[in-house]
Design a protein around this motif. Structure first.
Motif, PDB file in Angstrom:
ATOM      1  N   VAL A  31      34.678  17.175  39.980  1.00 54.91           N
ATOM      2  CA  VAL A  31      34.798  17.304  41.579  1.00 54.91           C
ATOM      3  C   VAL A  31      35.931  18.331  41.942  1.00 54.91           C
ATOM      4  CG1 VAL A  31      35.495  16.238  43.811  1.00 54.91           C
ATOM      5  CG2 VAL A  31      33.955  15.252  42.136  1.00 54.91           C
ATOM      6  N   ILE A  32      36.906  18.283  41.259  1.00 60.35           N
ATOM      7  CA  ILE A  32      38.287  19.389  41.101  1.00 60.35           C
ATOM      8  C   ILE A  32      37.561  20.594  40.911  1.00 60.35           C
ATOM      9  CG2 ILE A  32      40.521  19.897  40.345  1.00 60.35           C
ATOM     10  CD1 ILE A  32      41.013  16.930  40.581  1.00 60.35           C
ATOM     11  N   TYR A  33      37.032  20.595  39.751  1.00 62.22           N
ATOM     12  CA  TYR A  33      36.545  22.126  38.998  1.00 62.22           C
ATOM     13  C   TYR A  33      35.616  22.807  40.132  1.00 62.22           C
ATOM     14  CZ  TYR A  33      37.666  21.232  34.071  1.00 62.22           C
ATOM     15  OH  TYR A  33      37.987  20.984  32.885  1.00 62.22           O
ATOM     16  N   ILE A  70      38.983  26.757  31.929  1.00 64.40           N
ATOM     17  CA  ILE A  70      37.715  26.523  32.924  1.00 64.40           C
ATOM     18  C   ILE A  70      37.910  26.764  34.427  1.00 64.40           C
ATOM     19  CG2 ILE A  70      36.227  24.647  33.389  1.00 64.40           C
ATOM     20  CD1 ILE A  70      36.751  23.595  30.545  1.00 64.40           C
ATOM     21  N   LEU A  71      39.203  26.139  34.939  1.00 62.83           N
ATOM     22  CA  LEU A  71      39.395  26.749  36.146  1.00 62.83           C
ATOM     23  C   LEU A  71      39.596  28.199  36.435  1.00 62.83           C
ATOM     24  CD1 LEU A  71      42.239  23.849  36.787  1.00 62.83           C
ATOM     25  CD2 LEU A  71      39.884  23.935  37.951  1.00 62.83           C
ATOM     26  N   LEU A  72      40.119  28.928  35.720  1.00 60.35           N
ATOM     27  CA  LEU A  72      40.198  30.282  35.671  1.00 60.35           C
ATOM     28  C   LEU A  72      38.651  30.902  35.820  1.00 60.35           C
ATOM     29  CD1 LEU A  72      42.965  31.475  33.537  1.00 60.35           C
ATOM     30  CD2 LEU A  72      42.839  31.744  35.940  1.00 60.35           C
ATOM     31  N   LEU A  73      37.689  30.478  34.841  1.00 62.34           N
ATOM     32  CA  LEU A  73      36.597  30.948  34.972  1.00 62.34           C
ATOM     33  C   LEU A  73      35.664  30.354  36.041  1.00 62.34           C
ATOM     34  CD1 LEU A  73      35.440  29.947  31.068  1.00 62.34           C
ATOM     35  CD2 LEU A  73      35.673  32.242  32.166  1.00 62.34           C
ATOM     36  N   LEU A  74      36.018  29.429  36.789  1.00 64.80           N
ATOM     37  CA  LEU A  74      35.494  29.093  37.941  1.00 64.80           C
ATOM     38  C   LEU A  74      36.171  29.693  39.210  1.00 64.80           C
ATOM     39  CD1 LEU A  74      34.833  25.279  37.305  1.00 64.80           C
ATOM     40  CD2 LEU A  74      33.172  27.233  37.601  1.00 64.80           C
ATOM     41  N   THR A  75      37.282  30.380  39.160  1.00 63.21           N
ATOM     42  CA  THR A  75      38.020  30.999  40.377  1.00 63.21           C
ATOM     43  C   THR A  75      38.404  32.363  40.373  1.00 63.21           C
ATOM     44  OG1 THR A  75      40.215  30.111  39.449  1.00 63.21           O
ATOM     45  CG2 THR A  75      39.047  28.580  40.913  1.00 63.21           C
ATOM     46  N   VAL A  76      37.933  32.857  39.134  1.00 60.28           N
ATOM     47  CA  VAL A  76      38.414  34.553  39.160  1.00 60.28           C
ATOM     48  C   VAL A  76      37.090  35.427  39.599  1.00 60.28           C
ATOM     49  CG1 VAL A  76      38.669  36.324  37.553  1.00 60.28           C
ATOM     50  CG2 VAL A  76      40.085  34.292  37.473  1.00 60.28           C
ATOM     51  N   LYS A  77      37.170  36.181  40.576  1.00 57.75           N
ATOM     52  CA  LYS A  77      36.145  37.069  41.067  1.00 57.75           C
ATOM     53  C   LYS A  77      35.980  38.257  40.228  1.00 57.75           C
ATOM     54  CE  LYS A  77      34.512  38.781  45.420  1.00 57.75           C
ATOM     55  NZ  LYS A  77      34.602  38.905  46.952  1.00 57.75           N
ATOM     56  N   ILE A  78      34.951  38.657  39.796  1.00 57.16           N
ATOM     57  CA  ILE A  78      34.775  39.742  39.160  1.00 57.16           C
ATOM     58  C   ILE A  78      34.203  41.050  40.278  1.00 57.16           C
ATOM     59  CG2 ILE A  78      33.993  41.081  37.017  1.00 57.16           C
ATOM     60  CD1 ILE A  78      35.762  38.790  36.071  1.00 57.16           C
ATOM     61  N   GLU A  79      34.857  42.236  40.165  1.00 55.78           N
ATOM     62  CA  GLU A  79      34.446  43.331  41.169  1.00 55.78           C
ATOM     63  C   GLU A  79      34.268  44.578  40.346  1.00 55.78           C
ATOM     64  OE1 GLU A  79      37.146  43.192  44.031  1.00 55.78           O
ATOM     65  OE2 GLU A  79      36.126  41.962  45.436  1.00 55.78           O
ATOM     66  N   ALA A  80      33.295  45.509  40.826  1.00 49.14           N
ATOM     67  CA  ALA A  80      33.432  46.622  40.119  1.00 49.14           C
ATOM     68  C   ALA A  80      34.703  47.355  40.517  1.00 49.14           C
ATOM     69  CB  ALA A  80      32.228  47.383  40.456  1.00 49.14           C
ATOM     70  N   ALA A  81      35.490  47.886  39.737  1.00 49.52           N
ATOM     71  CA  ALA A  81      36.795  48.628  40.089  1.00 49.52           C
ATOM     72  C   ALA A  81      36.340  50.037  40.557  1.00 49.52           C
ATOM     73  CB  ALA A  81      37.580  48.877  38.820  1.00 49.52           C
ATOM     74  N   PRO A  82      37.148  50.500  41.799  1.00 47.26           N
ATOM     75  CA  PRO A  82      36.799  51.707  42.279  1.00 47.26           C
ATOM     76  C   PRO A  82      37.158  52.766  41.550  1.00 47.26           C
ATOM     77  CG  PRO A  82      38.957  50.748  43.200  1.00 47.26           C
ATOM     78  CD  PRO A  82      38.050  49.777  42.345  1.00 47.26           C
ATOM     79  N   ASP A  83      36.641  53.886  41.482  1.00 49.72           N
ATOM     80  CA  ASP A  83      37.011  55.040  40.532  1.00 49.72           C
ATOM     81  C   ASP A  83      38.368  55.405  41.108  1.00 49.72           C
ATOM     82  OD1 ASP A  83      34.523  55.158  39.322  1.00 49.72           O
ATOM     83  OD2 ASP A  83      33.893  56.816  40.718  1.00 49.72           O
TER      84      ASP A  83
END
Length: 172
Positions: free
Chosen positions: A84-86, A144-157
């Protein structure tokens, strides 16, 4: 083909300092952002505290102060609480920009859960060793918490500024 931007120093201009010597390039990488850092810290603290609280519970079970059924019920309840916390306030749709990133995240989660499974099956009876093993488990829980809370975005040029006495030319 991929284009690379190169800087050419004009004759008679001054030498470059270290920052100016960096060439601008067209970069298309990824940028990671921790979503809701306070929530991540709160989840991490709870997971670590609950994990280390497992040590006296295990000692009580070993000493026969609690029944095996009570121990098993507490252990299952603790793991359900971890799940639940995850997943609390995790917006899965916003975490990954593409399927490759999602696949890498899922692979990381599967590998982390497998590592937890392997270690949990071989916990030591020695308090010192058990404490180190729980520390290792806490680190995996944090991953595991990092894998569930880190957002991946395309970096700007990113382009670095060049001094006025430089010309740019495209190399194919």
């Amino acid at each position: 083909g991929t284009a690379c931007v190169c800087a050419v120093r004009r004759p008679g201009s001054m030498m470059l300092n270290q920052q100016e010597a960096l060439l601008p390039a067209q970069r298309s990488g990824r940028r990671c952002e921790l979503v809701q850092p306070r929530l991540f810290v709160a989840k991490t603290i709870f997971i670590w505290a609950a994990s280390f609280a497992f040590i006296p519970l295990m000692a009580a079970n070993e000493a026969g102060r609690i029944s095996a059924v009570t121990y098993a019920v507490i252990l299952v309840a603790l793991h359900v609480l971890f799940l639940v916390i995850y997943f609390w306030r995790v917006n899965f749709r916003s975490l990954d920009p593409n399927r490759r990133s999602l696949a890498a995240r899922c692979l990381g989660l599967v590998a982390s859960v497998y590592l937890l499974y392997l270690v949990a099956g071989h916990l030591s009876d020695s308090l010192e060793t058990l404490s180190l093993e729980i520390l290792g488990l806490c680190l995996v829980h944090t991953v595991i918490l990092l894998l569930l809370t880190v957002k991946i975005e395309a970096a700007p040029d990113v382009k670095l500024a060049l001094p006025d006495n430089y010309e740019e030319e495209q190399i194919q």
